[in-house]
Design an enzyme around this catalytic site. Structure first.
Site, short mmCIF file in Angstrom:
data_model
loop_
_atom_site.label_atom_id
_atom_site.label_comp_id
_atom_site.label_asym_id
_atom_site.label_seq_id
_atom_site.Cartn_x
_atom_site.Cartn_y
_atom_site.Cartn_z
N TRP A 66 -29.83 53.04 33.14
CA TRP A 66 -28.83 52.89 32.08
C TRP A 66 -29.44 52.37 30.79
O TRP A 66 -30.32 51.51 30.81
CB TRP A 66 -27.75 51.91 32.55
N ASN B 88 -28.00 51.07 26.62
CA ASN B 88 -26.98 50.99 25.57
C ASN B 88 -27.57 50.38 24.30
O ASN B 88 -28.57 50.90 23.82
CB ASN B 88 -25.67 50.33 26.02
N ASP B 89 -27.02 49.32 23.76
CA ASP B 89 -27.29 48.91 22.38
C ASP B 89 -28.76 48.93 21.97
O ASP B 89 -29.62 48.34 22.63
CB ASP B 89 -26.80 47.47 22.17
N THR C 270 -27.48 41.79 23.54
CA THR C 270 -27.89 42.17 22.19
C THR C 270 -28.23 40.96 21.32
O THR C 270 -27.59 39.91 21.41
CB THR C 270 -26.77 43.01 21.54
N ARG D 80 -21.11 36.59 20.34
CA ARG D 80 -22.29 37.34 20.78
C ARG D 80 -22.96 38.14 19.66
O ARG D 80 -22.48 38.20 18.55
CB ARG D 80 -21.89 38.30 21.91
N ASP D 81 -24.08 38.76 20.03
CA ASP D 81 -24.81 39.74 19.22
C ASP D 81 -25.38 39.15 17.92
O ASP D 81 -25.10 39.64 16.82
CB ASP D 81 -23.91 40.94 18.87
N GLU E 94 -18.32 43.77 17.07
CA GLU E 94 -19.59 43.59 17.78
C GLU E 94 -20.75 43.99 16.87
O GLU E 94 -20.57 44.66 15.86
CB GLU E 94 -19.63 44.45 19.06
N TRP F 182 -17.64 53.77 24.47
CA TRP F 182 -17.23 53.01 25.65
C TRP F 182 -16.01 53.62 26.34
O TRP F 182 -15.75 53.32 27.51
CB TRP F 182 -16.94 51.56 25.28
#
Length: 657
Positions: free
Chosen positions: A189, A191-192, A251, A313-314, A362, A454
């Site tokens: 997998w 993602n970001d 992230t 977050r992030d 995000e 998503w």
């Protein structure tokens, strides 16, 4: 060399002939000497414009103490503001880049690009040299990469080697959906994306990776390196999850700490990211002393403990030189929190930027660019991944332009814009190239995003990897469009290194039955360039290109002259995409009016991805697509009536690996 004269007798005519021959001999000798040494100044509009730049730079240095930048086509008039208006008659473009100790300039006329620099200007005989004919003299503070970028802006960048013929074939073992020139994980997998940084001429890039998907949760940072942001080397996992008792690695952002503000050594790579344990999000610091290949957890983690927020977050960190501080943008639900630090370990809250109606924000971004390339219009941009459902859109990246004063971001307009109008553009990061001059870095920067959504990210029909892909790296700039500063994007120039031979046809009439004689794609990776027009006598409204597979149309790219919008639809009822409904089947549109009656579409297709750049990238549409069966070509047609296809080009794209 010798000349023999054999006249029958000496006459005045013979004397004149002898004198002419002797003069010719002298001229030949002079030509040989000049040819072996310094050439005379070439004449023409470009050398004359460059001579004027040299004079203006001398005036600017004398009056202000420094040199100035300039870009005729890009809007930078700094040199003129320091000196006087430049003479640009007869040149189609002129650009000058500068640093503390000198400058380099290039001019394009009808036939060529010429170059001149402060190093040549101080020589015994100043001259303009043809770009690419020899090494260009430059001051040490202007890098070769800065010169190459300047020449590329004028259409004279370094020649890129053609891909080897095997690169156009599918790699052994590649599945039908595996893209050839987009980043995907070898397995498992992704993602970001995490913002790349440059060290010793090498780009270091990380993305979120889950080796245990789908049975296990939690991500870590997977590492790739590149010299050109197109060809990537697999370096493996750089920061592992679940190693310090604070959860997985999510992230964040990495910076090169050149001045050792964090205390890990000059040039250490410092990464701050979210770790999540039992639903609590905290910010932790990891550092690398081997240039980003491996990291150690800071003993004082977390450097920011959660104050009781569900969404926290992030962290995205930039260096704010004007205020001598590190600045962090942090996603906090419907707010972007802004923090400052002197050492990357201790952070203090500055302010918040709150917006409702966009869901949970995000992956924030904060950066500067010059509007229309003009340093006098330097502007800050605050961006975040958001949900546009309330506006009839999907998720994407929203942004605001405005001002940052070291404490607070103030938008120039409360209304946000979107970086991309497609279904699959999320978690974008942006960065500049530190090898370029300040004017160049403020004129444009790079971006890459997660090519997924998503709404269906965990349902994609791929089997040998999961999580979609990354977009191609793009170059973004701020351009005034419809009266407001707008992020415009184009594929980064190095992507041309993957291009094969281009086939072009012109002036084809589009009808519902199609246009004949178009180049046919051979394979699933290619670029299309279309110029569309509703000419006199045309009665159609919608032009489209259908992308075909064995079991029918799997995607359509088009333009509707009635609504003045480009669109992408993902067609067909293939069993592979049935589980992605309803979001997968929604037609995505991008409004962009014709320019002088014409519309330009550049389309990058890569097996399971489509990226569309409308009117030079003023709008873009990014989508995952899933053909049912092998690709079989395309068809260009109208919905009804006729339209004109002024130009159609097909260029095969090689795989990047």
């Amino acid at each position: 060399m010798s000349l023999r004269f054999l006249p029958s007798k000496i006459t005045p005519r013979a004397l004149w002939a002898a004198a002419a021959a002797a003069l010719a001999l002298v001229l030949v000798a002079v030509a040989i000497v000049v040819g072996s040494g310094q050439q005379p100044d070439p004449a023409g509009p470009a050398p004359e414009a460059l001579a004027d730049v040299a004079d203006a730079q001398a005036e600017a240095r004398k009056d202000s103490g420094h040199y100035g930048s300039y870009w005729l086509a890009g809007g930078d008039r700094s040199l003129e503001n320091l000196a006087r208006p430049l003479r640009t008659d007869g040149v189609s473009d002129l650009r000058a880049i500068e640093c503390a100790d000198g400058w380099v300039a290039a001019a394009r006329d009808a036939q060529d690009v010429m170059v001149r620099s402060s190093e040549q200007d101080s020589a015994v005989q100043a001259k303009a040299v043809r770009a690419g004919s020899a090494d260009i003299s430059r001051p040490d503070c202007v890098t070769p990469e800065a010169v190459d970028a300047m020449l590329a802006d004028l259409g004279a960048g370094p020649e890129l080697p053609a891909p080897a013929e095997p690169a156009f074939a599918r790699p052994d073992g590649a599945s039908a959906y595996r893209p050839g020139y987009h980043i995907t994980p070898r397995e498992n997998w992704m993602n970001d994306p995490q913002r790349p940084f440059l060290l010793d001429g090498l780009w270091h890039y990380y993305y979120l990776y889950n080796a245990g998907y789908p049975e296990e949760n939690g991500t870590e940072w997977y590492h790739l390196t590149s010299t050109d942001l197109v060809h990537w080397k697999d370096e493996g996992v750089a920061i592992e999850k679940y190693k310090n008792g604070l959860g997985d690695i999510e992230t964040g952002s990495a910076v090169v700490d050149y001045e050792n503000s964090a205390g890990f050594g000059k040039g250490a790579v410092v990464a701050v990211m979210t770790q999540q344990d039992e639903g609590i999000q905290r910010q932790s610091l990891f550092y690398s002393t081997d240039k980003g290949y491996s990291f150690k957890a800071f003993d004082g983690n977390p450097v920011m403990d959660n104050p009781g927020e569900q969404h926290w977050r992030d962290p995205k960190i930039i260096r704010d030189e004007a205020n001598n501080q590190w600045v962090m943008a942090l996603a906090e639900g419907e707010k972007i929190g802004l923090y400052a630090s002197a050492n990357l370990k201790e952070w203090r809250y500055l302010s918040g930027f709150e917006r409702q109606g966009l869901g949970i924000l995000e992956c924030p971004e904060l950066f500067q660019l010059d509007v229309d390339g003009d340093p006098a219009k330097r502007t800050w941009v605050l961006a975040a991944s958001a949900n546009g459902a309330g506006e009839g859109r999907s998720t994407g990246v929203a942004y605001w332009t405005g001002n940052w004063d070291g404490t607070r971001f103030e938008p120039a307009d409360d209304k946000h814009q979107w970086m991309d109008d497609g279904a699959d553009f999320y978690a974008a990061v942006t960065w500049d190239d530190p090898r370029l001059t300040e004017a160049q870095r403020m004129a444009s920067r790079h971006t890459v995003a997660w090519l997924n959504n998503w709404a269906y990210a965990r349902k994609l029909p791929t089997e040998d990897w999961h999580g979609g892909a990354d977009t191609v790296v793009r170059d973004i700039r701020l351009k005034t469009v419809s009266g407001k500063p707008t992020l415009v994007s184009t594929p980064t120039n190095a992507l041309k290194s993957l291009q094969g031979d281009t086939a072009t046809v012109t002036d084809r009439k589009l009808t519902p039955g199609g246009a004949g004689g178009l180049p046919a794609p051979d394979g699933g990776g290619y670029r299309l360039d279309l110029t569309l027009e509703k000419a006199a006598g045309d009665d159609g409204s919608e032009a489209k290109v259908e992308l075909l597979a064995e079991n029918g149309v799997f995607a359509t790219v088009g333009y509707d002259f009635a609504s003045e919008a480009a669109f992408v639809s993902r067609d067909g009822a293939a069993k592979e995409t049935a589980g992605l409904a309803p979001d997968y089947g929604v037609v995505r549109r991008a409004a962009s009016a014709p320019r002088d009656g014409k519309v330009e579409l550049t389309v990058y297709v890569d097996h399971s991805t489509v990226e569309v750049f409308v009117n030079g990238g003023e709008r873009t549409l990014t989508s995952l697509v899933y053909p049912s069966g092998a690709p079989t070509g395309l068809k260009a047609l109208t919905k009804d009536g006729t339209l004109t296809l002024k130009s159609f080009s097909y260029t095969p794209m090689a795989a990047a690996s």
